[in-house]
Enzyme design. Sequence first.
Site, PDB file in Angstrom:
ATOM      1  N   CYS A   1       0.858  -1.191   0.000  1.00  0.00           N
ATOM      2  CA  CYS A   1       0.000   0.000   0.000  1.00  0.00           C
ATOM      3  C   CYS A   1       0.889   1.234   0.000  1.00  0.00           C
ATOM      4  CB  CYS A   1      -0.879   0.038   1.242  1.00  0.00           C
ATOM      5  SG  CYS A   1      -2.133  -1.236   1.288  1.00  0.00           S
ATOM      6  N   ILE A   2       0.527   2.217  -0.798  1.00  0.00           N
ATOM      7  CA  ILE A   2       1.263   3.476  -0.761  1.00  0.00           C
ATOM      8  C   ILE A   2       0.967   4.187   0.550  1.00  0.00           C
ATOM      9  CG2 ILE A   2       1.417   5.752  -1.818  1.00  0.00           C
ATOM     10  CD1 ILE A   2       1.163   4.392  -4.513  1.00  0.00           C
TER      11      ILE A   2
END
Length: 136
Positions: A51-52
Amino acid sequence: MSVSEKQAQLIEDLSFIEDRQERLAAVVDRARRRPVFSADLKTEANRVNGCISQVWVTGELGDGVLHFQFDADSPLVKGLVALLVDLYEGGTPADIVATEPVLFEQLGLSRDLTPTRQNGLTAVRAHIKAIAQRHT
């Protein structure tokens, strides 16, 4: 209620909101009412890789079903993760492993997400599935 039944119920409940943007706003709003995620749970072991945004998910088995806690540093991501957690909360490990989330697609939410957000949701699903697999 099985995870599949819960998914059908979530889709029915959110389909009532016809406008996709309003539906997405409702998903984000649901996350604002969640219990506070303890800072001591924000560990590398609980962090979702891929996940960013920063996302943490924990799961504990109790009475044969899994209970999840989560947090994210982005309101939109937190809302999307809340929807996944709501789907799998209280499910048996086997049911969680077997049931893929189709609600984002069926609710039209996937169309409004960037590829990086979609990849992040895939990573959260994989993290939840891994938690469930450890308890099967």
